[in-house]
Enzyme design. Structure first.
Site, PDB file in Angstrom:
ATOM      1  N   LYS A 110       0.811  -1.220   0.000  1.00 58.57           N
ATOM      2  CA  LYS A 110       0.000   0.000   0.000  1.00 58.57           C
ATOM      3  C   LYS A 110       0.842   1.266   0.000  1.00 58.57           C
ATOM      4  O   LYS A 110       0.404   2.304  -0.457  1.00 58.57           O
ATOM      5  CB  LYS A 110      -0.953   0.005   1.202  1.00 58.57           C
ATOM      6  CG  LYS A 110      -2.044  -1.032   1.049  1.00 58.57           C
ATOM      7  CD  LYS A 110      -3.122  -0.876   2.094  1.00 58.57           C
ATOM      8  CE  LYS A 110      -4.165  -1.975   1.929  1.00 58.57           C
ATOM      9  NZ  LYS A 110      -4.968  -2.172   3.100  1.00 58.57           N
ATOM     10  N   LYS A 191      -6.069 -10.326  -5.177  1.00 58.72           N
ATOM     11  CA  LYS A 191      -7.190 -10.694  -4.298  1.00 58.72           C
ATOM     12  C   LYS A 191      -8.309  -9.667  -4.471  1.00 58.72           C
ATOM     13  O   LYS A 191      -8.053  -8.510  -4.817  1.00 58.72           O
ATOM     14  CB  LYS A 191      -6.738 -10.791  -2.837  1.00 58.72           C
ATOM     15  CG  LYS A 191      -6.590  -9.476  -2.158  1.00 58.72           C
ATOM     16  CD  LYS A 191      -6.556  -9.587  -0.642  1.00 58.72           C
ATOM     17  CE  LYS A 191      -6.448  -8.166  -0.109  1.00 58.72           C
ATOM     18  NZ  LYS A 191      -6.554  -7.935   1.259  1.00 58.72           N
ATOM     19  N   LYS A 194     -11.908  -4.475  -1.043  1.00 60.48           N
ATOM     20  CA  LYS A 194     -12.961  -3.452  -1.052  1.00 60.48           C
ATOM     21  C   LYS A 194     -12.438  -2.058  -1.333  1.00 60.48           C
ATOM     22  O   LYS A 194     -13.177  -1.195  -1.755  1.00 60.48           O
ATOM     23  CB  LYS A 194     -13.753  -3.469   0.249  1.00 60.48           C
ATOM     24  CG  LYS A 194     -12.948  -3.132   1.504  1.00 60.48           C
ATOM     25  CD  LYS A 194     -13.871  -3.067   2.699  1.00 60.48           C
ATOM     26  CE  LYS A 194     -13.497  -4.043   3.780  1.00 60.48           C
ATOM     27  NZ  LYS A 194     -12.133  -3.916   4.321  1.00 60.48           N
TER      28      LYS A 194
END
Ligand code: TYM
Length: 323
Positions: A110, A191, A194
């Protein structure tokens, strides 16, 4: 035995969260178990306060709608105990090394390519360890992506206990047998997540049936035209088989032998996902239309969580020399 887990309101709850985690919490929970919406975790990347508040509410509704009974298990919102989570996080940050924090895969992923990274993105696995240790957790039912964070929680618990005194239980991750890592329908090498925003490869739990069907029909497969369960060679097909297996309680290997074409596979997956999500979506809509009930659930959970966590936090503060 205490089971604990959480979901982060950084976006709408997606199928991977549901099949890999939430549904299992709903299937099996007792009076010692703790499930919460970790809104503090959703602040590690730039966030909008109004959206965070709305998503926290939506996720609380989904947890209850999925069947996690707030009269049985403790269901709460993390920031209602911000003082306790914050205090224990500090003790554990002073137990964790910088080297351990920067090794976390999610931080690398991230934080990669960003010019300005919040310090919280580096330290949130320590907040997660605090979440787990605060409640004396034995088992943490999560998807595969959380395994490394669980290892850190164990390491910190051991080190703290060894340095100051036996306060923390050593937790262990419990992964599902199928759907431990549901993949993005448009890019099965990733993966399903959300935070990606509204993407065609992500099925959200509150998506209406026609949208769910459309996303599944457009799922990426391959040109082999063979329905086999071979995750490395045919990740798209394997992902669909896993989703179907998770929704129908069968094995992806068995299913592969009963389906002859990709079109048939996609129709079966679409039917199964729509029927699996339907009761959750309908019940969540009722709860979201009843703010008083959600407020009641939230207040009840906060009180129970505070009582559950108090003695362990006090013991940790004491052995560390702060009392
Ligand atoms: P979060 O919100 O990203 O995910 C919530 C749960 O859903 C699982 N999950 C998946 N499972 C299968 N396939 C997928 N594609 C998929 N995507 C997500 C996750 O493994 C997780 O179980 N840091 C955590 C939340 C957290 C937590 C905790 C969990 C905070 N404190 C303490 C356990 C214990 C997170 O961001 O989850």
């Amino acid at each position: 035995m205490t089971r604990l887990s959480a979901v982060k309101p950084s976006g709408h709850v997606q199928l991977g969260n549901y099949l890999g985690a939430i549904r299992r919490w709903a299937d099996e929970h007792g009076p010692n178990d703790v499930f919460f919406i970790c809104d503090l975790h959703a602040m590690t990347v730039p966030h909008n306060p109004g959206r965070l508040r709305a998503l926290t509410r939506e996720q609380l509704a989904i947890l209850v709608a999925a069947g996690v009974d707030p009269e049985v298990a403790c269901v709460y919102v993390q920031s209602d105990l911000v003082d306790m989570h914050g205090a224990l996080t500090w003790l554990l940050e002073c137990t964790c090394t910088y080297g351990e924090a920067i090794r976390m895969i999610q931080f690398r992923e991230k934080g990669a390519g960003q010019t300005s990274v919040r310090l919280g993105l580096l330290t949130y696995p320590v907040l997660m360890a605090a979440d787990i240790l605060l409640h004396g957790t034995d088992e943490v039912p999560v998807g595969e992506d959380q395994s490394q964070h669980l290892e850190l929680a164990r390491t910190l618990a051991k080190r703290f206990n060894h340095s100051y005194g036996e306060v923390f239980t050593l937790p262990r991750a419990v992964l599902p047998t199928v759907a431990a890592r549901v993949r993005d329908l448009s890019d099965p090498t990733r993966k399903m997540g959300k935070s990606a925003g509204d993407s065609p490869g992500v099925v959200y739990v509150l998506d209406p049936p026609d949208i769910v069907r459309r996303k599944i029909r457009r799922a990426v497969t391959d040109d082999r035209a063979a329905v086999r369960y071979a995750p490395d060679e045919q990740p798209g097909v394997a992902n669909l088989l896993e989703i179907l297996a998770a929704c129908t309680g069968t094995s992806p290997y068995t299913l592969a032998g009963t389906i002859s074409s990709y079109a048939e596979l996609k129709e079966s997956v679409a039917d199964a996902v729509v029927e699996t999500l339907r009761p959750v979506r309908e019940r969540a809509a009722e709860l979201l239309a009843d703010p008083a009930e959600l407020d009641r659930v939230r207040k009840l959970g906060a009180e129970r969580a505070r009582t559950h966590a108090r003695s362990r936090l006090d013991a940790a503060l004491e052995v560390a020399g702060l009392r």
